[in-house]
Design a protein around this motif. Sequence first.
Motif, PDB file in Angstrom:
ATOM      1  N   SER A  24       6.673  13.566 -39.780  1.00 26.81           N
ATOM      2  CA  SER A  24       7.042  13.396 -38.331  1.00 26.81           C
ATOM      3  C   SER A  24       8.544  13.289 -38.180  1.00 26.81           C
ATOM      4  CB  SER A  24       6.346  12.511 -37.422  1.00 26.81           C
ATOM      5  OG  SER A  24       6.862  10.867 -38.006  1.00 26.81           O
ATOM      6  N   THR A  25       9.300  12.587 -39.061  1.00 25.89           N
ATOM      7  CA  THR A  25      10.725  12.570 -39.025  1.00 25.89           C
ATOM      8  C   THR A  25      11.121  14.011 -39.250  1.00 25.89           C
ATOM      9  OG1 THR A  25      10.526  10.261 -39.670  1.00 25.89           O
ATOM     10  CG2 THR A  25      12.644  11.476 -39.739  1.00 25.89           C
ATOM     11  N   LYS A  26      10.723  14.673 -40.368  1.00 26.66           N
ATOM     12  CA  LYS A  26      11.252  16.034 -40.657  1.00 26.66           C
ATOM     13  C   LYS A  26      10.832  16.854 -39.628  1.00 26.66           C
ATOM     14  CE  LYS A  26      13.569  18.902 -43.431  1.00 26.66           C
ATOM     15  NZ  LYS A  26      14.968  18.537 -43.716  1.00 26.66           N
ATOM     16  N   VAL A 115      17.767  15.259 -43.298  1.00 26.99           N
ATOM     17  CA  VAL A 115      18.564  16.349 -42.540  1.00 26.99           C
ATOM     18  C   VAL A 115      18.624  17.491 -43.494  1.00 26.99           C
ATOM     19  CG1 VAL A 115      19.978  17.394 -40.855  1.00 26.99           C
ATOM     20  CG2 VAL A 115      19.031  15.111 -40.369  1.00 26.99           C
ATOM     21  N   LEU A 116      19.225  17.429 -44.568  1.00 29.19           N
ATOM     22  CA  LEU A 116      20.079  18.130 -45.183  1.00 29.19           C
ATOM     23  C   LEU A 116      19.263  18.545 -46.531  1.00 29.19           C
ATOM     24  CD1 LEU A 116      23.555  16.309 -45.788  1.00 29.19           C
ATOM     25  CD2 LEU A 116      22.971  18.237 -44.231  1.00 29.19           C
ATOM     26  N   THR A 117      17.852  18.151 -46.847  1.00 30.96           N
ATOM     27  CA  THR A 117      17.180  18.141 -47.905  1.00 30.96           C
ATOM     28  C   THR A 117      16.045  18.488 -47.645  1.00 30.96           C
ATOM     29  OG1 THR A 117      16.707  17.862 -50.300  1.00 30.96           O
ATOM     30  CG2 THR A 117      16.660  15.885 -48.647  1.00 30.96           C
ATOM     31  N   TYR A 118      14.940  18.695 -48.572  1.00 28.76           N
ATOM     32  CA  TYR A 118      13.564  18.678 -48.209  1.00 28.76           C
ATOM     33  C   TYR A 118      12.596  17.564 -48.095  1.00 28.76           C
ATOM     34  CZ  TYR A 118      14.862  23.318 -50.182  1.00 28.76           C
ATOM     35  OH  TYR A 118      15.459  24.635 -50.342  1.00 28.76           O
ATOM     36  N   ASN A 179      25.054  22.912 -51.326  1.00 32.37           N
ATOM     37  CA  ASN A 179      25.926  21.662 -51.009  1.00 32.37           C
ATOM     38  C   ASN A 179      25.225  20.771 -50.377  1.00 32.37           C
ATOM     39  OD1 ASN A 179      28.186  22.787 -52.819  1.00 32.37           O
ATOM     40  ND2 ASN A 179      29.137  23.588 -51.091  1.00 32.37           N
ATOM     41  N   GLY A 180      24.566  21.275 -49.295  1.00 28.26           N
ATOM     42  CA  GLY A 180      23.746  20.448 -48.447  1.00 28.26           C
ATOM     43  C   GLY A 180      22.796  19.642 -49.138  1.00 28.26           C
ATOM     44  N   ILE A 181      21.964  20.334 -49.847  1.00 31.86           N
ATOM     45  CA  ILE A 181      20.965  19.629 -50.800  1.00 31.86           C
ATOM     46  C   ILE A 181      21.376  18.660 -51.707  1.00 31.86           C
ATOM     47  CG2 ILE A 181      19.095  20.053 -52.223  1.00 31.86           C
ATOM     48  CD1 ILE A 181      18.621  22.892 -50.903  1.00 31.86           C
ATOM     49  N   ILE A 182      22.435  19.009 -52.244  1.00 27.47           N
ATOM     50  CA  ILE A 182      23.028  18.072 -53.273  1.00 27.47           C
ATOM     51  C   ILE A 182      23.702  16.875 -52.465  1.00 27.47           C
ATOM     52  CG2 ILE A 182      25.140  17.600 -54.638  1.00 27.47           C
ATOM     53  CD1 ILE A 182      25.019  20.534 -55.411  1.00 27.47           C
ATOM     54  N   THR A 183      24.321  16.867 -51.269  1.00 30.99           N
ATOM     55  CA  THR A 183      24.704  15.802 -50.627  1.00 30.99           C
ATOM     56  C   THR A 183      23.490  15.190 -49.944  1.00 30.99           C
ATOM     57  OG1 THR A 183      26.676  17.007 -49.860  1.00 30.99           O
ATOM     58  CG2 THR A 183      25.750  15.098 -48.370  1.00 30.99           C
ATOM     59  N   MET A 187      22.532  11.208 -50.899  1.00 31.43           N
ATOM     60  CA  MET A 187      22.685  10.109 -50.153  1.00 31.43           C
ATOM     61  C   MET A 187      21.211   9.448 -49.961  1.00 31.43           C
ATOM     62  SD  MET A 187      24.149  12.031 -46.733  1.00 31.43           S
ATOM     63  CE  MET A 187      24.187  10.423 -45.697  1.00 31.43           C
ATOM     64  N   ILE A 188      20.177  10.101 -50.359  1.00 27.82           N
ATOM     65  CA  ILE A 188      18.761   9.211 -50.326  1.00 27.82           C
ATOM     66  C   ILE A 188      18.667   8.395 -51.692  1.00 27.82           C
ATOM     67  CG2 ILE A 188      16.363   9.703 -50.748  1.00 27.82           C
ATOM     68  CD1 ILE A 188      16.729  12.382 -49.292  1.00 27.82           C
ATOM     69  N   VAL A 189      19.442   8.897 -52.795  1.00 29.19           N
ATOM     70  CA  VAL A 189      19.287   7.995 -53.946  1.00 29.19           C
ATOM     71  C   VAL A 189      20.230   6.893 -53.831  1.00 29.19           C
ATOM     72  CG1 VAL A 189      20.090   7.656 -56.385  1.00 29.19           C
ATOM     73  CG2 VAL A 189      18.657   9.853 -55.358  1.00 29.19           C
TER      74      VAL A 189
END
Length: 394
Positions: A24-26, A115-118, A179-183, A187-189
């Motif tokens: 739901s968040t995604k 927002v930036l990754t899967y 770059n967005g996915i890496i960021t 951030m999640i880690v």
Amino acid sequence: MAWTHRQIIISIMQVGFGSINTISTKWADEMEAENSAGDSVQFNHPYFQTEGMFVGEILCMIAFYVFRCISRHRRRSQMELSPSDDQSTQFPKRIFMIPACCDALATSTMYMGLVLTYASSFQMLRGAVIVFTGLFSVAFLGRRLRYFQWIGIFVLISGLLVVGVSDFVGENIEGYTTNGIITGDLMIVAAQVITATQMVVEEKFVTKHDVAPLLAVGWEGVMGFTIITILLVPFYWIPGGIFSTNPRGVLEDIPDAFTQIGNNPMLLLPILGNILSISFFNFAGVSVTKELSATTRMVNDSIRTLIIWIFSLLLGWQYFQYLQLLGFLIYSVGVFLYNDVIILPLLRYMGWVNDALPEDTEPVLSSSSSGRVDEEVPGEKVGKDNPNLTVEPM
């Protein structure tokens, strides 16, 4: 021993609502609506969604008092009053301030990364909280990890690395950049370091008091909601840089969030889904741990991760990558080894491993939906009588 209908239901609730929370968040992040500038853009309001998460935690406090009233009413209606097993609600509320600050920072950081990754990577990378919690418990709580826990940490890290690499193999979904996915992944880690800090603080201070898990979740929700609400005032003026897509370019623009919701009422579905799923997941998680075991809860959590990955593929939020499936399998093995469930017990039963566990075996640490750690023993209270236990907030 066969499960009862109630145990089956609460297990399904834990897996289902835990999956709904991330999905739901995604989903909200993927939905588009006209903003205050008249442009149709995706709903990128991580701090607004963090507020929703805390509202869901507050509902756990309401649930605690509702169940308490029901329990008292049943005892009063009996001919012979049974002894009360109510836990005290008299404890210093300030003990939740630091955990709530950690929760607010970790959740908002994770939502920004989401927002930036899967979504599947988001859920799997949250498993890093086990690594950091284990290391922090050694450094700050004086614990000693057994050999299988160190092996589990190594295997789990290997699985997370494979998951991270899988994000950059093949073609990216439109709207995602390398770059967005890496960021986002970083951030999640990084948020798991904050969550692990929260776990250590809770075990060192909160467990000295006799606090019911749902009530602990509720109080963290109250304080977390208050903290984020106060921060939203300066966030309305602080530039957000690459993390902001609202028209004013600030960290969070709540009026813009409500404008988008007003222009696309369908946004209410994932937002309410986030709020309600957090509440029901916490309730189901506490019930599973109490009526079944922490092991069952941890296995359910792995199933939840798999469901989120499958839904992400079906909804077109990402492409299939065999490395991600491999990473998930390695990650699951690491979690099972660290928690000493399924794999090692089976090897002991078959006589391939002979390492009788001492009585002071470290408590189980397993990742939960909100990325928290549960160390609750079935049927036992969280509090001063059980110093090795940690509150199970969501």
